[in-house]
Each structure stands twice: as C-alpha cells, then as structure tokens.
Design a protein around this motif. Structure first.
Motif, PDB file in Angstrom:
ATOM      1  N   ILE A 136       8.804   1.039 -10.527  1.00 20.99           N
ATOM      2  CA  ILE A 136       8.725  -0.412 -10.683  1.00 20.99           C
ATOM      3  C   ILE A 136       7.453  -0.741 -11.452  1.00 20.99           C
ATOM      4  CG2 ILE A 136       8.682  -2.626  -9.471  1.00 20.99           C
ATOM      5  CD1 ILE A 136       9.786  -1.189  -7.013  1.00 20.99           C
ATOM      6  N   PRO A 137       7.517  -1.607 -12.477  1.00 24.50           N
ATOM      7  CA  PRO A 137       6.269  -2.048 -13.130  1.00 24.50           C
ATOM      8  C   PRO A 137       5.360  -2.738 -12.110  1.00 24.50           C
ATOM      9  CG  PRO A 137       8.197  -2.689 -14.418  1.00 24.50           C
ATOM     10  CD  PRO A 137       8.715  -2.173 -13.102  1.00 24.50           C
TER      11      PRO A 137
ATOM     12  N   ASN B 294       0.850  -1.191   0.000  1.00 29.61           N
ATOM     13  CA  ASN B 294       0.000   0.000   0.000  1.00 29.61           C
ATOM     14  C   ASN B 294       0.884   1.240   0.000  1.00 29.61           C
ATOM     15  OD1 ASN B 294      -2.792  -1.072   0.250  1.00 29.61           O
ATOM     16  ND2 ASN B 294      -2.023  -1.916   2.158  1.00 29.61           N
ATOM     17  N   VAL B 295       0.297   2.360  -0.340  1.00 32.32           N
ATOM     18  CA  VAL B 295       1.029   3.624  -0.271  1.00 32.32           C
ATOM     19  C   VAL B 295       1.469   3.870   1.172  1.00 32.32           C
ATOM     20  CG1 VAL B 295       0.855   6.119  -0.566  1.00 32.32           C
ATOM     21  CG2 VAL B 295      -0.217   4.595  -2.232  1.00 32.32           C
ATOM     22  N   GLY B 296       2.735   4.205   1.352  1.00 39.77           N
ATOM     23  CA  GLY B 296       3.277   4.421   2.690  1.00 39.77           C
ATOM     24  C   GLY B 296       4.097   3.256   3.207  1.00 39.77           C
ATOM     25  N   ASP B 297       3.990   2.075   2.561  1.00 35.40           N
ATOM     26  CA  ASP B 297       4.772   0.921   2.996  1.00 35.40           C
ATOM     27  C   ASP B 297       6.231   1.113   2.608  1.00 35.40           C
ATOM     28  OD1 ASP B 297       2.426  -0.123   3.850  1.00 35.40           O
ATOM     29  OD2 ASP B 297       2.366  -1.809   2.451  1.00 35.40           O
ATOM     30  N   TRP B 298       7.096   0.557   3.445  1.00 35.20           N
ATOM     31  CA  TRP B 298       8.530   0.536   3.125  1.00 35.20           C
ATOM     32  C   TRP B 298       8.828  -0.785   2.436  1.00 35.20           C
ATOM     33  CZ3 TRP B 298      12.803  -0.310   7.367  1.00 35.20           C
ATOM     34  CH2 TRP B 298      14.049  -0.485   6.743  1.00 35.20           C
ATOM     35  N   ILE B 299       9.255  -0.732   1.169  1.00 29.98           N
ATOM     36  CA  ILE B 299       9.597  -1.945   0.442  1.00 29.98           C
ATOM     37  C   ILE B 299      11.017  -1.825  -0.099  1.00 29.98           C
ATOM     38  CG2 ILE B 299       7.189  -2.296  -0.223  1.00 29.98           C
ATOM     39  CD1 ILE B 299       8.011  -1.530  -3.101  1.00 29.98           C
ATOM     40  N   SER B 300      11.619  -2.976  -0.368  1.00 27.00           N
ATOM     41  CA  SER B 300      12.942  -2.998  -1.000  1.00 27.00           C
ATOM     42  C   SER B 300      12.928  -4.031  -2.122  1.00 27.00           C
ATOM     43  CB  SER B 300      14.028  -3.343   0.031  1.00 27.00           C
ATOM     44  OG  SER B 300      13.777  -4.591   0.644  1.00 27.00           O
TER      45      SER B 300
ATOM     46  N   LYS C  48      16.556  -5.356  -7.517  1.00 26.03           N
ATOM     47  CA  LYS C  48      16.631  -5.432  -8.978  1.00 26.03           C
ATOM     48  C   LYS C  48      16.317  -4.087  -9.617  1.00 26.03           C
ATOM     49  CE  LYS C  48      14.651  -7.794 -12.988  1.00 26.03           C
ATOM     50  NZ  LYS C  48      13.736  -8.848 -13.468  1.00 26.03           N
ATOM     51  N   TYR C  49      15.430  -3.318  -9.005  1.00 25.60           N
ATOM     52  CA  TYR C  49      15.027  -2.013  -9.542  1.00 25.60           C
ATOM     53  C   TYR C  49      15.615  -0.858  -8.727  1.00 25.60           C
ATOM     54  CZ  TYR C  49      11.672  -4.683 -12.291  1.00 25.60           C
ATOM     55  OH  TYR C  49      11.092  -5.586 -13.146  1.00 25.60           O
ATOM     56  N   ASN C  50      16.630  -1.161  -7.910  1.00 27.82           N
ATOM     57  CA  ASN C  50      17.270  -0.144  -7.070  1.00 27.82           C
ATOM     58  C   ASN C  50      16.246   0.616  -6.227  1.00 27.82           C
ATOM     59  OD1 ASN C  50      19.917  -0.668  -8.078  1.00 27.82           O
ATOM     60  ND2 ASN C  50      19.460   0.545  -9.884  1.00 27.82           N
ATOM     61  N   ALA C  51      15.294  -0.134  -5.696  1.00 31.00           N
ATOM     62  CA  ALA C  51      14.221   0.466  -4.891  1.00 31.00           C
ATOM     63  C   ALA C  51      14.372   0.045  -3.439  1.00 31.00           C
ATOM     64  CB  ALA C  51      12.855   0.036  -5.412  1.00 31.00           C
ATOM     65  N   ASP C  52      14.434   1.021  -2.561  1.00 33.00           N
ATOM     66  CA  ASP C  52      14.506   0.773  -1.122  1.00 33.00           C
ATOM     67  C   ASP C  52      14.017   2.032  -0.412  1.00 33.00           C
ATOM     68  OD1 ASP C  52      14.950  -0.221   1.386  1.00 33.00           O
ATOM     69  OD2 ASP C  52      17.122  -0.007   1.345  1.00 33.00           O
TER      70      ASP C  52
ATOM     71  N   VAL D 169       8.561   4.472  -5.826  1.00 34.41           N
ATOM     72  CA  VAL D 169       9.173   4.316  -4.507  1.00 34.41           C
ATOM     73  C   VAL D 169      10.184   5.440  -4.309  1.00 34.41           C
ATOM     74  CG1 VAL D 169      10.545   2.823  -3.016  1.00 34.41           C
ATOM     75  CG2 VAL D 169       8.878   1.811  -4.584  1.00 34.41           C
ATOM     76  N   GLN D 170      10.019   6.183  -3.215  1.00 33.02           N
ATOM     77  CA  GLN D 170      10.990   7.230  -2.889  1.00 33.02           C
ATOM     78  C   GLN D 170      12.062   6.616  -1.996  1.00 33.02           C
ATOM     79  OE1 GLN D 170       9.854  10.675  -0.408  1.00 33.02           O
ATOM     80  NE2 GLN D 170      10.844  11.941  -1.961  1.00 33.02           N
ATOM     81  N   ASN D 171      13.265   6.464  -2.561  1.00 28.24           N
ATOM     82  CA  ASN D 171      14.365   5.867  -1.812  1.00 28.24           C
ATOM     83  C   ASN D 171      14.826   6.794  -0.704  1.00 28.24           C
ATOM     84  OD1 ASN D 171      14.428   3.550  -3.489  1.00 28.24           O
ATOM     85  ND2 ASN D 171      15.609   4.685  -5.020  1.00 28.24           N
ATOM     86  N   TRP D 172      15.635   6.238   0.184  1.00 26.73           N
ATOM     87  CA  TRP D 172      16.095   7.010   1.346  1.00 26.73           C
ATOM     88  C   TRP D 172      17.013   8.151   0.937  1.00 26.73           C
ATOM     89  CZ3 TRP D 172      12.675   5.876   4.509  1.00 26.73           C
ATOM     90  CH2 TRP D 172      12.248   4.575   4.751  1.00 26.73           C
ATOM     91  N   ASP D 173      17.611   8.046  -0.258  1.00 22.56           N
ATOM     92  CA  ASP D 173      18.436   9.162  -0.744  1.00 22.56           C
ATOM     93  C   ASP D 173      17.604  10.167  -1.546  1.00 22.56           C
ATOM     94  OD1 ASP D 173      17.896   7.696  -2.974  1.00 22.56           O
ATOM     95  OD2 ASP D 173      19.979   7.367  -3.573  1.00 22.56           O
ATOM     96  N   LYS D 174      16.245  10.021  -1.444  1.00 17.04           N
ATOM     97  CA  LYS D 174      15.277  10.927  -2.069  1.00 17.04           C
ATOM     98  C   LYS D 174      15.165  10.761  -3.579  1.00 17.04           C
ATOM     99  CE  LYS D 174      14.215  12.579   1.881  1.00 17.04           C
ATOM    100  NZ  LYS D 174      12.954  12.130   2.512  1.00 17.04           N
TER     101      LYS D 174
END
Length: 417
Positions: A244-245, A208-214, A217-221, A234-239
């Motif tokens: 992601i499809p 859901n929106v607001g979840d922290w996912i990693s 493969k798509y450089n998402a964290d 996904v907004q990564n910790w480095d902003k």
C-alpha cells in the motif's frame, strides 16, 4: 620525510647513467609499486587486525549496540578509507602529467565520498536497529525518517562527486539546482508524499508494525510487517503480501483492528431473519412447555406474574388479547438467547451485549446478536460464532418461529405435490 626519500632515490638513479626518460619511468613505477604495497598493507592491518580485534571485543561486551554496529559492517566499510587515503596522498608524487594526476585524484576522492556514504548508511541502519529494540519503538516507527536522512546524504554525495569532477563549489551547484526544483518535486512526488504521510502516521499513532489492518481497495487484510517511506507491506491471512502506498493510509480510509485486540474481545455481529408470519402470542400449552427450559424458568414465572398483575389492574379477563398484555414467542426467544449467551463461557459480559430487533424488511425481521468473544484467535472466534448460530437455528422451532429464506427448488417441488 617522503620527499627526502624520493630525492635520495632520484639521486641514486641518476648515478646509474640511464636516460632521463628511463629514469622517470623507473621512478614512477617504483612509486606505484610502493603505493600498491602500502595500500595492501594498510588494508591488511585495518581489516585483519583492527577490525578483527573490534569484532572480538564487541562479542565479549555486555552491550548490544556494539554487536549491531559489527553486524551492520560499519567498521568494515570505514576500513576502505585507509588504502584510498594512501593512494590519494601518493598521486602527487606520480607522473608529470598534471591532467592525468588530477583525473586520478578526482576518482580517488569520489571513491572516498562513496565510502563515507556507505559508512553513514550502515551507521543509520545500526542506529535504527538499536532503536527498534527500545520499548519506545513499539508506538513510534521511524523507518520513514531514516530513509529520508539517507536520501539527504545520497543527494549530498552526488553533489560532492559532481563538484569534484566539475571543479565547481557545492554551493554553486545547489544554486543551479534551484531552477530544477519543479522537476525534482515531480520526480520525488511519491517520496515527498510518503515522508509527510510517515510523519502523520507516526505522530498520530495511526498504524504500527504488527497492527492488523484491512483496506479492501488494495486487497489488504492482515498484519503490517513493514512501514517504509513509500510503501506499507501487509501480510494477508492467506500469506500473500499486499503493498500500500504510505500516503494512501492518510488520504484514504482503512480499518485498524488494534483497538479490538487491546480490548480483550472480538465482536460477533450477525442476525437471523425471522418470518414475521410465524410471530404470535404464546398459549398456555406453549408457556408450560417453554417454562421447563432451564434458562427460561425464572423469566417465564416472573413475566407471567407481571402480566397477570397488569391485566388485573385493568380488570381484564385472562386470555384477553386486544387490551391486555401477553407473552410472544419472539420476545421469549429473544430472552432465551440473552440467557444462553450470558451463560456461554466464551462470551464477554463486560463488553457490549445486545440481542435486538433491526428494521423489518421484505426479507423478514432481523434478530441481531451483538456480543464479544473472549477468544480473538481467528479459528477459535469463527468456531464460537458458528456454535452459537448452530444452536440458534436449531432452537427456533421450539418457539414455533420460522427462518425467512427465499424459495428454493425443493419448496416449489413440495407445492407441486
């Protein structure tokens, strides 16, 4: 009524003695000017009076939904129908050229279809925004469904517009498109996959929106900020923003840290490799020294009594190593770490709590700390973890234990000396 006015105007013009061509020109020009003026008047009445009144009433209302409809400009877009309806109705009284009138009528109808489409689009946006304010939206994201509905209406509008200009019924056009089904499936492959994935994500509450996912493969964290029909942002910790499809979240694996956040703790799982050559039994001097540690005092007293009673039951002399039981520096260190963490104010006692040995390797014996921090904030969590292992590394020499690490240049330099 309008036809009577036109007939009266035609009679009035015929009495002027002008030629037939000039009479037709003046008549058409008059109708065009009147139509334009009526369209402008209708636009003014609807936008400046009716829409303004609706906006003021919405602001005074205690409900939020009417404010959302005003914000999404549902009524503003609907107002464009009034001038278009006047122009469409007036076309039948303008010109003798049937094809030109028919062409202008088709353009007007197409414009009205587009206006209705924009109204539906704004209406769907408003309803989605209202839904997002409801408590149920926290667990169910319907943006994908809304986008599918928009695509259906867009497709229907295109069919209607083609039907208007081609003079074919929408049913006949739909039948013709059946032969293009394979091409449409290929063109809208990502949309179809995204729609199916959106249903699965929503039904199974996978993300859901607001979840922290990693998803490496798509450089998402980081945090999910948007879930649409085709993509998940996904907004990564480095902003930075990772895209992601949507179907990838169903067909591939990813980590959702929502469970960790809801648990109230954040896992600390890290190990230190002990040089196995430094593992040994404790002698009396070491036992006496370690017994002065506040965290080990009770443990050493109880353990000494336990071992002494056991050895006496076997009629073994004190100090016997081969047959009896003795305390080791590694076992005592492990107990010390357990007591240290039990007394740590930021370590959860209700969640999994382990200080354990892992499988020995050529790099030593790993002693792993597996506990949960009470503070989940990233910076605080890292600080707590660092403090624990700072203390662990610093206390190891007190137990005559060495950390295993590969030789460095300074080690070879000492050997050379």
């Amino acid at each position: 009524m309008i036809e009577k006015l036109i007939n009266w105007y035609q009679t009035l013009l015929s009495g002027t003695g002008l030629s037939d061509g000039m009479l037709v020109f003046i008549e058409n020009a008059t109708i065009i000017v009147v139509t334009i003026l009526l369209a402008i008047l209708a636009d003014f009445i609807v936008k400046r009076i009716i829409i303004t009144t609706i906006t003021r009433l919405a602001k005074k209302s205690k409900n939020d939904w009417d404010d959302v409809f005003v914000k999404q400009k549902v009524f503003n877009r609907l107002a464009h129908l009034a001038p278009a309806a006047i122009v469409f109705y007036a076309l039948q009284y303008i010109f003798d050229a049937e094809k030109l009138v028919e062409f202008l009528g088709n353009i007007t109808q197409a414009y009205m279809v587009l206006v209705v489409l924009l109204v539906i689009d704004a209406l769907l946006n408003a309803m989605h925004e209202i839904y997002m304010k409801l408590p149920i939206s926290q667990g169910r994201n319907i943006k994908g469904y809304v986008q599918v509905m928009k695509i259906v209406f867009y497709f229907a509008a295109i069919i209607l517009i083609i039907s208007i200009f081609s003079e074919k019924t929408p049913t006949a056009l739909m039948a013709g498109l059946g032969a293009m089904a394979a091409v449409l499936i290929l063109v809208f492959k990502d949309t179809i996959l995204g729609f199916v994935a959106s249903i699965q994500l929503s039904a199974n509450k996978m993300v859901n929106v607001g979840d922290w996912i990693s998803m490496p493969k798509y450089n998402a964290d980081g945090d999910v900020i948007d879930i649409s029909l085709n993509t998940v942002k996904v907004q990564n910790w480095d902003k930075t923003i990772a895209t992601i499809p949507t179907y990838a979240l169903v067909s591939e694996s990813f980590n959702n840290w929502k469970g960790m956040e809801e648990s109230g703790g954040r896992r600390i799982k890290r190990s230190i490799n002990i040089d196995m050559n430094s593992v040994a039994f404790l002698d009396d001097e070491q036992i006496e020294r370690l017994g002065k540690f506040h965290l080990l005092k009770d443990y050493i007293n109880n353990k000494q009594k336990e071992l002494s009673d056991y050895n006496k039951s076997l009629n073994l002399e004190d100090g016997t190593v081969t047959n009896g039981r003795k305390m080791t520096n590694l076992g005592t260190f492990r107990k010390y770490m357990e007591e240290y963490l039990q007394n740590h104010p930021m370590i959860s006692k209700e969640m999994t709590f382990l200080v354990r040995h892992l499988q020995p390797t050529e790099k030593g014996l790993p002693v792993e700390i597996y506990v949960f921090s009470k503070d989940q904030a990233w910076a605080n969590y890292e600080a707590i973890q660092a403090d624990i292992f700072d203390h662990t590394l610093a206390i190891l020499p007190e137990f005559d234990l060495n950390v295993f690490q590969n030789p460095t240049g300074s080690d070879f330099q000492k050997l050379a000396e």
